[in-house]
Design a protein around this motif. Structure first.
Motif, PDB file in Angstrom:
ATOM      1  N   GLY A 169     -95.394 -79.401  29.859  1.00 52.01           N
ATOM      2  CA  GLY A 169     -96.455 -80.175  29.594  1.00 52.01           C
ATOM      3  C   GLY A 169     -97.139 -80.740  31.095  1.00 52.01           C
ATOM      4  O   GLY A 169     -98.370 -80.822  31.260  1.00 52.01           O
ATOM      5  N   ARG A 174     -98.005 -76.850  26.175  1.00 51.69           N
ATOM      6  CA  ARG A 174     -98.114 -77.613  24.998  1.00 51.69           C
ATOM      7  C   ARG A 174     -97.304 -78.830  24.853  1.00 51.69           C
ATOM      8  O   ARG A 174     -97.290 -79.645  23.935  1.00 51.69           O
ATOM      9  CB  ARG A 174     -97.658 -76.698  23.798  1.00 51.69           C
ATOM     10  CG  ARG A 174     -98.754 -75.624  23.471  1.00 51.69           C
ATOM     11  CD  ARG A 174     -98.555 -74.848  22.407  1.00 51.69           C
ATOM     12  NE  ARG A 174     -97.208 -74.001  22.639  1.00 51.69           N
ATOM     13  CZ  ARG A 174     -96.559 -73.428  21.723  1.00 51.69           C
ATOM     14  NH1 ARG A 174     -96.879 -73.128  20.709  1.00 51.69           N
ATOM     15  NH2 ARG A 174     -95.588 -72.579  22.337  1.00 51.69           N
ATOM     16  N   ARG A 175     -96.178 -78.813  25.660  1.00 47.65           N
ATOM     17  CA  ARG A 175     -95.126 -79.992  25.140  1.00 47.65           C
ATOM     18  C   ARG A 175     -95.202 -81.110  26.520  1.00 47.65           C
ATOM     19  O   ARG A 175     -95.658 -80.978  27.506  1.00 47.65           O
ATOM     20  CB  ARG A 175     -93.620 -79.380  25.410  1.00 47.65           C
ATOM     21  CG  ARG A 175     -93.442 -78.471  24.211  1.00 47.65           C
ATOM     22  CD  ARG A 175     -92.229 -78.285  23.995  1.00 47.65           C
ATOM     23  NE  ARG A 175     -91.995 -76.954  23.325  1.00 47.65           N
ATOM     24  CZ  ARG A 175     -92.120 -76.988  21.878  1.00 47.65           C
ATOM     25  NH1 ARG A 175     -92.265 -77.951  21.073  1.00 47.65           N
ATOM     26  NH2 ARG A 175     -92.344 -75.778  21.073  1.00 47.65           N
TER      27      ARG A 175
END
Length: 175
Positions: A169, A174-175
């Protein structure tokens, strides 16, 4: 979560130690690299934090709680340049720790009541702000720069993580 000074102070107390733990003793590549363009390096971020300790949080608290004009002096967003000139990162880290300790001692000495948190000052861009706003912003400002330091450092391995970037992220994954 509502702002409570008693809960904010421990966060403000820890910031210098967190930043020192992240940066102290690292190679210059970590300290003097940025994200490209005119973004800041970790060194410049620490210099900015030192500058803020001298010119922002407590001086503005004193304006809000004092008599006379409630207008804040505009913050010098280039003040970190002068602040860091001729200093090493360890010197800036030590200065930040000392200034933060002194500033928090001043803050604690005021015995700020819930009513005082509603006192106002005039920010040059935002207009009327309360002491509550200012002190909450101090905490979030610290978190912003801890995040920024982490992001700048992670950026140095942007390509090195290869396909794992999609899960990171801090690198836009995505995280």
């Amino acid at each position: 979560m509502q702002f409570e000074l008693e809960k904010a102070i421990p966060v403000l107390e820890r910031t210098p130690l967190v930043i020192e733990s992240l940066l102290y003793g690292l190679d210059d590549e970590w300290i003097y690299s940025n994200e490209g363009g005119d973004s800041w390096t970790p060194f410049e971020i620490v210099a900015h934090l030192v500058h803020g300790e001298k010119t922002d949080w407590i001086p503005r608290t004193q304006i809000i709680l004092g008599e006379g004009s409630k207008e804040f002096t505009p913050f010098d967003m280039e003040g970190h340049i002068k602040e860091g000139r001729g200093k090493t990162l360890p010197q800036l880290l030590d200065e930040f720790k000392v200034l933060r300790k002194e500033n928090l001692a001043q803050l604690k000495a005021v015995e700020i009541s819930p009513d005082l948190l509603n006192n106002t000052g005039i920010h040059p861009v935002l207009g009327e702000v309360t002491l509550r706003h200012l002190l909450a912003a101090w905490v979030v400002h610290d978190m912003t720069h801890i995040h920024q330091i982490s992001r700048v450092m992670a950026k140095q391995y942007d390509e090195a993580v290869g396909p794992w970037k999609q899960f990171m992220g801090v690198l836009g994954g995505r995280r």
